[in-house]
Design a protein around this motif. Structure first.
Motif, mmCIF file in Angstrom:
data_model
loop_
_atom_site.group_PDB
_atom_site.id
_atom_site.type_symbol
_atom_site.label_atom_id
_atom_site.label_comp_id
_atom_site.label_asym_id
_atom_site.label_seq_id
_atom_site.Cartn_x
_atom_site.Cartn_y
_atom_site.Cartn_z
ATOM 1 N N TYR A 68 5.545 -5.478 -2.846
ATOM 2 C CA TYR A 68 6.395 -4.474 -3.493
ATOM 3 C C TYR A 68 5.511 -3.510 -4.256
ATOM 4 N N TRP A 69 6.037 -2.337 -4.547
ATOM 5 C CA TRP A 69 5.342 -1.406 -5.415
ATOM 6 C C TRP A 69 5.298 -1.990 -6.825
ATOM 7 N N GLY A 70 4.219 -1.756 -7.550
ATOM 8 C CA GLY A 70 4.111 -2.177 -8.945
ATOM 9 C C GLY A 70 2.665 -2.450 -9.283
ATOM 10 N N CYS B 143 -2.934 2.407 -12.271
ATOM 11 C CA CYS B 143 -3.833 3.489 -11.870
ATOM 12 C C CYS B 143 -3.188 4.200 -10.691
ATOM 13 N N PHE B 144 -2.562 5.309 -10.967
ATOM 14 C CA PHE B 144 -1.821 6.054 -9.939
ATOM 15 C C PHE B 144 -2.763 6.943 -9.132
ATOM 16 N N SER B 145 -2.166 7.761 -8.276
ATOM 17 C CA SER B 145 -2.950 8.492 -7.277
ATOM 18 C C SER B 145 -3.953 9.471 -7.862
ATOM 19 N N GLY B 146 -4.976 9.734 -7.072
ATOM 20 C CA GLY B 146 -6.025 10.654 -7.469
ATOM 21 C C GLY B 146 -7.025 10.842 -6.344
ATOM 22 N N GLY C 197 7.970 6.801 3.239
ATOM 23 C CA GLY C 197 8.496 7.773 2.309
ATOM 24 C C GLY C 197 9.382 6.989 1.369
ATOM 25 N N TRP C 198 9.523 7.451 0.139
ATOM 26 C CA TRP C 198 10.298 6.667 -0.830
ATOM 27 C C TRP C 198 11.744 6.474 -0.382
ATOM 28 N N ASP C 199 12.289 7.463 0.328
ATOM 29 C CA ASP C 199 13.681 7.351 0.763
ATOM 30 C C ASP C 199 13.904 6.188 1.720
ATOM 31 N N TYR D 297 5.816 10.457 6.646
ATOM 32 C CA TYR D 297 4.557 11.177 6.474
ATOM 33 C C TYR D 297 4.556 11.726 5.053
ATOM 34 N N TYR D 298 3.974 10.987 4.120
ATOM 35 C CA TYR D 298 4.122 11.329 2.701
ATOM 36 C C TYR D 298 2.770 11.292 2.001
ATOM 37 N N ALA D 299 2.655 12.144 0.965
ATOM 38 C CA ALA D 299 1.480 12.153 0.077
ATOM 39 C C ALA D 299 0.162 12.321 0.824
ATOM 40 N N PHE E 285 3.431 13.983 -14.585
ATOM 41 C CA PHE E 285 2.194 14.740 -14.693
ATOM 42 C C PHE E 285 1.123 13.899 -14.003
ATOM 43 N N ARG E 286 0.872 14.187 -12.721
ATOM 44 C CA ARG E 286 0.027 13.219 -12.002
ATOM 45 C C ARG E 286 -0.645 13.752 -10.741
ATOM 46 N N ASP E 287 -1.451 12.871 -10.155
ATOM 47 C CA ASP E 287 -2.065 13.026 -8.835
ATOM 48 C C ASP E 287 -3.122 14.133 -8.783
ATOM 49 N N PRO E 288 -4.183 14.022 -9.607
ATOM 50 C CA PRO E 288 -5.225 15.059 -9.606
ATOM 51 C C PRO E 288 -6.049 15.064 -8.315
ATOM 52 N N LEU F 166 0.860 -1.195 0.000
ATOM 53 C CA LEU F 166 0.000 0.000 0.000
ATOM 54 C C LEU F 166 0.886 1.231 0.000
ATOM 55 N N ASN F 167 0.522 2.252 -0.841
ATOM 56 C CA ASN F 167 1.127 3.574 -0.617
ATOM 57 C C ASN F 167 0.061 4.646 -0.492
ATOM 58 N N ASP F 168 0.019 5.663 -1.320
ATOM 59 C CA ASP F 168 -0.791 6.856 -1.029
ATOM 60 C C ASP F 168 -2.271 6.606 -0.739
ATOM 61 N N PRO F 169 -2.827 7.410 0.187
ATOM 62 C CA PRO F 169 -4.280 7.483 0.294
ATOM 63 C C PRO F 169 -4.853 8.164 -0.950
ATOM 64 N N TYR G 107 -6.758 3.438 -1.907
ATOM 65 C CA TYR G 107 -5.310 3.499 -1.672
ATOM 66 C C TYR G 107 -4.545 2.869 -2.822
ATOM 67 N N GLN G 108 -3.378 3.423 -3.080
ATOM 68 C CA GLN G 108 -2.453 2.852 -4.052
ATOM 69 C C GLN G 108 -2.107 1.449 -3.566
ATOM 70 N N TYR G 109 -2.325 0.471 -4.428
ATOM 71 C CA TYR G 109 -2.308 -0.897 -3.947
ATOM 72 C C TYR G 109 -1.763 -1.863 -4.987
ATOM 73 N N TRP H 227 6.496 17.854 -7.285
ATOM 74 C CA TRP H 227 5.574 17.944 -6.142
ATOM 75 C C TRP H 227 4.552 16.837 -6.249
ATOM 76 N N GLU H 228 4.727 15.779 -5.494
ATOM 77 C CA GLU H 228 3.772 14.688 -5.587
ATOM 78 C C GLU H 228 2.534 15.006 -4.746
ATOM 79 N N CYS H 229 1.427 14.512 -5.236
ATOM 80 C CA CYS H 229 0.145 14.591 -4.525
ATOM 81 C C CYS H 229 -0.203 15.976 -3.979
HETATM 82 C C1 FRU Z 1 3.512 9.300 -4.392
HETATM 83 C C2 FRU Z 1 3.442 8.673 -5.767
HETATM 84 C C3 FRU Z 1 2.511 9.452 -6.664
HETATM 85 C C4 FRU Z 1 2.068 8.429 -7.662
HETATM 86 C C5 FRU Z 1 1.977 7.180 -6.819
HETATM 87 C C6 FRU Z 1 2.311 5.916 -7.553
HETATM 88 O O1 FRU Z 1 3.898 8.421 -3.386
HETATM 89 O O2 FRU Z 1 4.747 8.568 -6.314
HETATM 90 O O3 FRU Z 1 3.083 10.603 -7.232
HETATM 91 O O4 FRU Z 1 0.833 8.750 -8.246
HETATM 92 O O5 FRU Z 1 2.871 7.370 -5.738
HETATM 93 O O6 FRU Z 1 2.045 4.784 -6.778
#
Ligand code: FRU
Length: 477
Positions: free
Chosen positions: A45-47, A83-86, A278-280, A257-259, A145-148, A20-23, A37-39, A199-201
């Protein structure tokens, strides 16, 4: 109970299993809170990004629903895309999701904005008109170009999303009458280097205080050390699409504390929820992260209410609903003095608890003190409250086998007679709130079960504690 694994959080939101990543798409719709949630349902792993989905009555107890969005079209179907964040909005009883479709052509990302809708809030249909925003304005990076994040103001729908130009991050403003045909309106704000290269999200919302209304832009910058999530406070002009900000702050100073994404809850509060990573610090490209072997990765930070103070800085207060998961209380009500040494903090359960304490600054002579959290004989996460330098440092260098680093922020002690601390410890995270909820540090700590002792410790002088309370926190889904 869902999911398995000793490090799974006990009261923070997580997926049943997998990554799981972003709400995404946080909304109160037809009597329920909906969290997406990004899932990645296939792996920890992310993907192959999907939108997971869960509903709740109180933002604490969850029922998981079927996946809301899955990669399926040429524009969003790629193992390194999806399907990335939104975000979500209700219009005429229908639930609309605006999300980023991300795919790879050759060796580069191509990203654009898409829409999906649902009448029951469970089953979603992707719009025939996708992508509803096919490309960024010319001169911008097509793969960044993302995260509307969508909202309505008077006759228009607006969305803010991230764009990149000349290697610098920007928040782009679009508007539409119908959620399908969008026009680029303006650049809401941009980095000149100080706020990084992407600038993400981004999120944009109004808040009121006694002096009137302000607008807040939040985002997670890439390429800026010590700032995982920033807020800018200023004035919005909808005629010109211009935002002038005068205040800059960190929502949180911790590593994890990210996104963050905000939404208005059923009682009108502006709530923010973030990915507690956080990605780091989450090396998703390697297989040695601490929770991967348990088949999951990622949780959300506790929901926080955003409040605009009269000086236009923001407070982030954990939602009151959290009181409902308090169990046994342990408390020291009378004043207590610690003189050079340490004192065990009474907790019914040293692993998952909430703590509130008040320090009498006027009568304390110590220059600094430490909270040693989730400790055993060898390990601890150490929060140092430096009263003389007015700094808070949180070190997880010696907290477990995996985490590292120290976060630092100011402590705003000027003219204050007391220092209040409010913190939440869960199975694998710590969230510290102080300075009247203006200075917060959130971090993951993958401590073992036997790291169940917590101390207040003073090296020199005396520390006067006015009051200290802890509650064991537990919940069932
Ligand atoms: C932020 C982010 C977003 C992107 C998503 C992909 O953590 O990198 O910018 O939409 O994660 O999972």
């Amino acid at each position: 109970e869902v999911g398995k694994g000793a490090m799974r959080q006990k009261y923070h939101f997580m997926a049943e299993e997998g990554w799981l990543n972003d709400p995404n798409g946080l909304i109160y719709f037809k009597g329920k809170y909906h969290f997406f949630y990004q899932y990645n349902p296939y792996d920890s792993y992310w993907g192959s990004m999907h939108w997971g989905h869960a509903i709740s009555d109180d933002m604490l107890h969850w029922e998981y629903l079927p996946l809301a969005l899955a990669p399926s079209e040429t524009y969003d179907n790629h193992p390194k895309g999806g399907c990335f964040s939104g975000s979500a909005i209700e219009h005429e009883g229908r639930l609309y999701l605006l999300y980023t479709a991300s795919t790879i052509y050759g060796d580069g990302f191509v990203q654009n904005q898409c829409m999906a809708y649902s009448d029951d809030g469970i089953h979603f249909v992707k719009s025939e008109k996708n992508p509803v925003i096919a490309a960024p304005p010319s001169g911008y990076d097509v793969g960044e170009f993302r995260d509307p994040k969508v909202w309505k103001h008077e006759d228009y729908f607006y969305l803010v999303c991230s764009g990149k130009k000349d290697e610098l991050g920007q928040a782009l403003l679009y508007r539409s009458k119908n959620l399908e045909d969008w026009d680029f309106f303006n650049v809401l704000a941009e980095s000149r280097g100080e706020f990084g290269y992407m600038w993400e999200c981004p999120d944009f919302f109004p808040l009121k205080n006694a002096n009137g209304e302000k607008y807040v832009l939040t985002f997670s910058p890439m390429g800026v050390k010590e700032r995982t999530s920033i807020y800018l406070v200023g004035d919005m002009n909808y005629e010109t699409g211009k935002f002038n900000y005068t205040t800059v702050g960190n929502i949180d100073w911790g590593f994890d504390y990210y996104a963050p994404q905000s939404f208005v809850d059923q009682s009108g509060r502006r709530i923010l929820i973030a990915w507690a990573n956080g990605w780091d610090w989450m090396p998703w490209w390697k297989d040695w992260g601490p929770t991967f072997k348990e088949g999951w990765c990622g949780s959300f930070n506790l929901p926080r209410e955003a409040i605009l103070d009269t000086d236009n800085t923001l407070k982030f207060v954990p939602i009151e609903e959290l009181r409902s998961i308090r169990k046994s209380v342990e408390a020291i009500h009378e004043k207590s003095i610690i003189e050079k040494g340490e004192r065990l903090i009474p907790t019914a359960n040293g692993n998952c608890f909430e703590l509130k304490m008040t320090i009498d600054l006027a009568n304390s002579t110590a220059d600094s003190f430490e909270l040693r959290l989730r400790s055993n004989d060898h390990l601890a996460t150490i929060a140092t409250f430096d009263l003389r330098k007015q700094m808070l440092r949180v070190s997880r260098d010696n907290s477990d086998d995996w985490s590292q680093g120290t976060t630092k922020s100011n402590l705003l002690l000027k003219d204050k007679a007391t220092l209040k601390i409010h913190l939440f410890v869960d199975q694998s995270s710590i969230e510290i709130f102080t300075d009247d909820y203006k200075t917060n540090h959130s971090l993951n700590v993958f401590a073992k079960e036997d790291q169940n002792k917590n101390y207040v410790s003073v090296a020199e002088g005396t520390l006067v504690i006015d009051q200290l309370e802890t509650w064991e926190l537990t919940k069932t889904m």
